[in-house]
Design an enzyme around this catalytic site. Structure first.
Site, PDB file in Angstrom:
ATOM      1  N   GLY A  70       0.869  -1.249  -0.037  1.00  0.00           N
ATOM      2  CA  GLY A  70      -0.017   0.173   0.144  1.00  0.00           C
ATOM      3  C   GLY A  70       0.958   1.137   0.076  1.00  0.00           C
ATOM      4  O   GLY A  70       2.128   1.432  -0.363  1.00  0.00           O
ATOM      5  N   SER A  71       0.164   2.370   0.583  1.00  0.00           N
ATOM      6  CA  SER A  71       1.166   3.691   0.470  1.00  0.00           C
ATOM      7  C   SER A  71       2.089   3.732   1.452  1.00  0.00           C
ATOM      8  O   SER A  71       2.369   2.888   2.350  1.00  0.00           O
ATOM      9  CB  SER A  71      -0.004   4.637   0.762  1.00  0.00           C
ATOM     10  OG  SER A  71      -0.614   4.268   2.060  1.00  0.00           O
TER      11      SER A  71
ATOM     12  N   GLY B 197       2.930   1.793   5.336  1.00  0.00           N
ATOM     13  CA  GLY B 197       3.988   1.182   5.708  1.00  0.00           C
ATOM     14  C   GLY B 197       4.718   1.852   6.980  1.00  0.00           C
ATOM     15  O   GLY B 197       5.158   1.022   7.838  1.00  0.00           O
TER      16      GLY B 197
ATOM     17  N   GLU C 174       5.806  -3.431   0.721  1.00  0.00           N
ATOM     18  CA  GLU C 174       5.741  -3.159  -0.661  1.00  0.00           C
ATOM     19  C   GLU C 174       4.947  -1.786  -0.619  1.00  0.00           C
ATOM     20  O   GLU C 174       3.490  -1.979  -0.998  1.00  0.00           O
ATOM     21  CB  GLU C 174       5.077  -4.195  -1.540  1.00  0.00           C
ATOM     22  CG  GLU C 174       5.661  -5.381  -1.430  1.00  0.00           C
ATOM     23  CD  GLU C 174       7.169  -5.616  -2.378  1.00  0.00           C
ATOM     24  OE1 GLU C 174       7.250  -4.488  -3.065  1.00  0.00           O
ATOM     25  OE2 GLU C 174       7.786  -6.448  -2.096  1.00  0.00           O
TER      26      GLU C 174
ATOM     27  N   CYS D 108       1.944   0.806  -8.811  1.00  0.00           N
ATOM     28  CA  CYS D 108       3.147   1.281  -7.793  1.00  0.00           C
ATOM     29  C   CYS D 108       4.180   1.517  -8.841  1.00  0.00           C
ATOM     30  O   CYS D 108       5.022   2.312  -8.607  1.00  0.00           O
ATOM     31  CB  CYS D 108       3.532   0.368  -6.760  1.00  0.00           C
ATOM     32  SG  CYS D 108       3.517  -1.474  -7.654  1.00  0.00           S
TER      33      CYS D 108
HETATM   34  P1  NAD Z   1      -3.456   1.938   1.102  1.00  0.00           P
HETATM   35  O1  NAD Z   1      -2.322   2.406   1.802  1.00  0.00           O
HETATM   36  O2  NAD Z   1      -4.698   3.134   1.290  1.00  0.00           O
HETATM   37  O3  NAD Z   1      -4.305   0.596   1.529  1.00  0.00           O
HETATM   38  C1  NAD Z   1      -3.463  -0.786   1.438  1.00  0.00           C
HETATM   39  C2  NAD Z   1      -4.146  -1.513   2.569  1.00  0.00           C
HETATM   40  O4  NAD Z   1      -3.656  -1.246   3.708  1.00  0.00           O
HETATM   41  C3  NAD Z   1      -5.606  -1.700   2.224  1.00  0.00           C
HETATM   42  O5  NAD Z   1      -5.940  -3.188   2.372  1.00  0.00           O
HETATM   43  C4  NAD Z   1      -6.049  -0.950   3.567  1.00  0.00           C
HETATM   44  O6  NAD Z   1      -7.255  -1.215   4.097  1.00  0.00           O
HETATM   45  C5  NAD Z   1      -4.998  -1.377   4.486  1.00  0.00           C
HETATM   46  N1  NAD Z   1      -4.689  -0.194   5.590  1.00  0.00           N
HETATM   47  C6  NAD Z   1      -4.693   1.018   5.464  1.00  0.00           C
HETATM   48  N2  NAD Z   1      -4.469   1.729   6.520  1.00  0.00           N
HETATM   49  C7  NAD Z   1      -4.242   0.726   7.592  1.00  0.00           C
HETATM   50  C8  NAD Z   1      -3.853   0.742   8.828  1.00  0.00           C
HETATM   51  N3  NAD Z   1      -3.656   1.749   9.478  1.00  0.00           N
HETATM   52  N4  NAD Z   1      -3.654  -0.483   9.386  1.00  0.00           N
HETATM   53  C9  NAD Z   1      -3.677  -1.687   8.798  1.00  0.00           C
HETATM   54  N5  NAD Z   1      -4.060  -1.782   7.340  1.00  0.00           N
HETATM   55  C10 NAD Z   1      -4.476  -0.537   6.818  1.00  0.00           C
HETATM   56  O7  NAD Z   1      -3.154   1.749  -0.621  1.00  0.00           O
HETATM   57  P2  NAD Z   1      -4.322   1.752  -1.714  1.00  0.00           P
HETATM   58  O8  NAD Z   1      -4.731   3.070  -1.941  1.00  0.00           O
HETATM   59  O9  NAD Z   1      -5.124   0.713  -1.750  1.00  0.00           O
HETATM   60  O10 NAD Z   1      -3.236   1.295  -2.861  1.00  0.00           O
HETATM   61  C11 NAD Z   1      -2.210   2.171  -3.634  1.00  0.00           C
HETATM   62  C12 NAD Z   1      -0.945   2.267  -2.861  1.00  0.00           C
HETATM   63  O11 NAD Z   1      -0.298   1.078  -2.907  1.00  0.00           O
HETATM   64  C13 NAD Z   1       0.033   3.167  -3.792  1.00  0.00           C
HETATM   65  O12 NAD Z   1       0.831   3.954  -2.987  1.00  0.00           O
HETATM   66  C14 NAD Z   1       0.880   2.091  -4.658  1.00  0.00           C
HETATM   67  O13 NAD Z   1       2.056   2.616  -4.701  1.00  0.00           O
HETATM   68  C15 NAD Z   1       0.982   1.005  -3.399  1.00  0.00           C
HETATM   69  N6  NAD Z   1       1.164  -0.262  -3.979  1.00  0.00           N
HETATM   70  C16 NAD Z   1       2.601  -0.689  -3.946  1.00  0.00           C
HETATM   71  C17 NAD Z   1       2.967  -2.066  -4.468  1.00  0.00           C
HETATM   72  C18 NAD Z   1       4.328  -2.636  -4.245  1.00  0.00           C
HETATM   73  O14 NAD Z   1       4.575  -3.806  -4.533  1.00  0.00           O
HETATM   74  N7  NAD Z   1       5.388  -1.703  -4.075  1.00  0.00           N
HETATM   75  C19 NAD Z   1       1.915  -2.753  -5.250  1.00  0.00           C
HETATM   76  C20 NAD Z   1       0.422  -2.244  -5.167  1.00  0.00           C
HETATM   77  C21 NAD Z   1       0.246  -0.869  -4.773  1.00  0.00           C
END
Ligand code: NAD
Length: 507
Positions: free
Chosen positions: A239-240, A244, A261, A295
């Protein structure tokens, strides 16, 4: 059209987000309401896991671990092979569901399922290759080995933009390694997760290992429970960068392992010797493909000053030819953004770019139709503009000139993220410099291909704020196992390492 798809995938109006479904479970958690981003209309709903259901799922995964870890790895690989077969049989339907829920075009939806199938094939082979080392011992009649054991039930948190493939990168490898799995998908794409889990449940039931794969749909609430949960020795989170930081802190506090990631801010360098017949289409796919919601999307283009205006013109002409529309229409190259919020954050980023001295030279408007459609944007920019350092999850490409390759690499490395990077050049020295220790600081560095669309055979992931994790191919499997160093003495003496003497004499 979509009712039949739902029927074929076993999706009803309201779906349980916990599988295998425990019929005795008390009331489930709140409803997740995904929308079709191409119309803004509601899709079938998914009932997220309640705290009790979550607890039960982790307990089941923990209990299943005690037997799954003793199953010979190639036998575990056979289960993964059957999952791959199940995905093959459903590739078109699952791909279309991904298209419907994320807005990515159909070929990319199907490509995502193919990536899962590729992961299954890779994991099947891996199940016979979980190799350790034999190490030379300094002591006579001693032998050292390094071996790998399963880790336990692992938690997988996934993002919306790869609602299924990222689970497969993790889960298929973890499963052959002997781990059990608890998956929390994005609350924006729970239907894809339910459909994938249905396929997996069928295979797991037939192989008597039903509790190995658990799904727990939910939002941050379930995610937070996972991070804090000592029963899960590893949390793999995609995720974002914001996510992380939370995962790193919370999992770190309990000294658990995390595999991160996170976001990217990827750049392509176009050098004077570049073949523009390759560089232009590669840049357009990397910047516009998946509506800029990968990403690995190219967000910065660093062009030699001698080519700068020509490249900008060619890109504008290519952008004009990109058909935007319903992602299930095969002539369309760009679908919608995922949500109203994403449109708003794209517009805010363009406004910030303008106010920081940038110029939007093409696109960037919202389309006048239902759903979350935008034109991709080309922005003349400078590396010092603060907005250029941010990952806006939308199709904005910041184009910047450079003079020397050293300067281009310095610009490429100047952001906090470090996922993917690319150079287009026919100059051997430039290419080698880009790949050297003084070159790109990213986890992925490409020559004469763009930043997005990685194959599963390599280890995938990035440095710096991208989190440092590696998933999918190469030796990424080691993250899902615990390493054990063993020393075995077949002699009748007890020599100590480093020549240390400790003689307690005889009785
Ligand atoms: P996001 O960070 O909003 O959410 C990702 C996941 O984390 C979701 O399942 C969400 O419910 C969960 N989440 C959010 N806050 C949390 C918390 N405080 N505690 C536990 N879980 C929590 O990301 P998104 O908008 O779904 O996806 C886009 C982002 O993901 C972009 O930044 C993109 O670059 C990144 N991404 C990275 C990769 C990689 O392999 N590097 C791959 C795909 C997406």
């Amino acid at each position: 059209m979509f009712e039949e798809l739902f029927q074929r995938l076993g999706i009803g109006e309201v779906n349980r987000g916990v599988t295998p479904v425990d019929e005795r479970a008390p009331a489930a958690g709140p409803l997740l309401r995904p929308t079709n981003p191409a119309s803004g209309s509601a899709l079938p709903t998914v009932q997220s896991a309640s705290p009790e259901e979550y607890d039960r799922a982790v307990d089941r995964a923990r209990a299943a671990f005690t037997s799954w870890r003793t199953v010979p790895p190639p036998r575990r690989g056979e289960v993964v092979r059957q999952i791959g077969e199940g995905l093959r049989a459903r590739k078109a339907d699952l791909g279309l569901l991904i298209t419907l829920e994320t807005g990515k075009i159909r070929t990319e939806g199907e490509g995502e399922v193919q990536e899962m199938i590729d992961m299954c094939d890779f994991a099947v082979g891996l199940s016979r290759q979980l190799y350790g080392l034999t190490i030379a011992s300094e002591r006579p009649l001693h032998r050292m080995i390094e071996q790998w054991h399963p880790l336990g039930p692992i938690g997988i948190v996934t993002a919306f933009n790869f609602p299924a493939a990222v689970w497969a990168w993790n889960a298929m490898i973890a499963a052959v390694c002997g781990d059990t799995i608890v998956w929390k998908p994005s609350p924006r794409t729970p239907l894809t997760a339910v459909a994938v889990q249905r396929i997996v449940d069928g295979v797991a039931r037939a192989n008597d290992c039903e509790d190995v794969f658990q799904l727990c749909a939910g939002g941050e609430d379930i995610g937070r429970r996972m991070l804090d949960d000592r029963r899960l020795p590893l949390i793999s989170a995609t995720g974002s960068c914001r996510l992380g930081r939370v995962v790193g802190e919370v999992v770190g506090r309990r000294l658990g392992r995390s595999l991160l990631e996170l976001g990217g801010n990827n750049a392509i360098i176009i050098a004077p010797s570049a073949e523009l017949e390759l560089a232009i289409p590669a840049t357009v796919f990397a910047a516009v493909g998946t509506a800029g919601q990968r990403c690995t999307t190219a967000r910065r283009l660093i062009v030699h000053e001698s080519l700068h205006d020509r490249v900008l013109e060619s890109l504008a002409s290519a952008y004009r030819r990109v058909r935007i529309g319903d992602p299930w229409d095969d002539s369309v190259l760009m679908g919608p953004l995922i949500s109203e919020d994403s449109v708003a954050s794209m517009m805010a980023a363009l406004e910030a770019a303008r106010s920081q001295g940038g110029e939007v030279v093409w696109g960037g408007r919202r389309l006048d139709r239902p759903g979350y459609f935008v034109e991709p944007a080309l922005v003349r920019a400078r590396p010092e503009m603060p907005i250029v350092g941010e990952e806006t999850f939308a199709p904005i490409l910041y184009v910047m000139p450079y003079r020397t390759i050293d300067e281009a690499i310095a610009i490429q490395n100047s952001v906090e993220q470090g996922l993917t990077s690319a150079v287009f050049t026919n100059d051997f020295r430039e290419a080698e410099q880009f790949l050297s220790a003084e070159g790109s600081d990213c986890g992925i560095a490409n020559v004469n291909i763009g930043t997005s669309g990685a194959e599963i055979g390599g280890a995938f992931g990035g440095e710096k704020s991208t989190g440092g994790g590696r998933e999918a191919g190469s030796d990424s499997w080691k993250a899902y196992m615990r390493r054990q160093t063993c020393t075995i003495n077949r002699g009748r003496e007890l020599p100590l390492a480093q020549g240390v003497r400790f003689d307690i004499g005889r009785d």
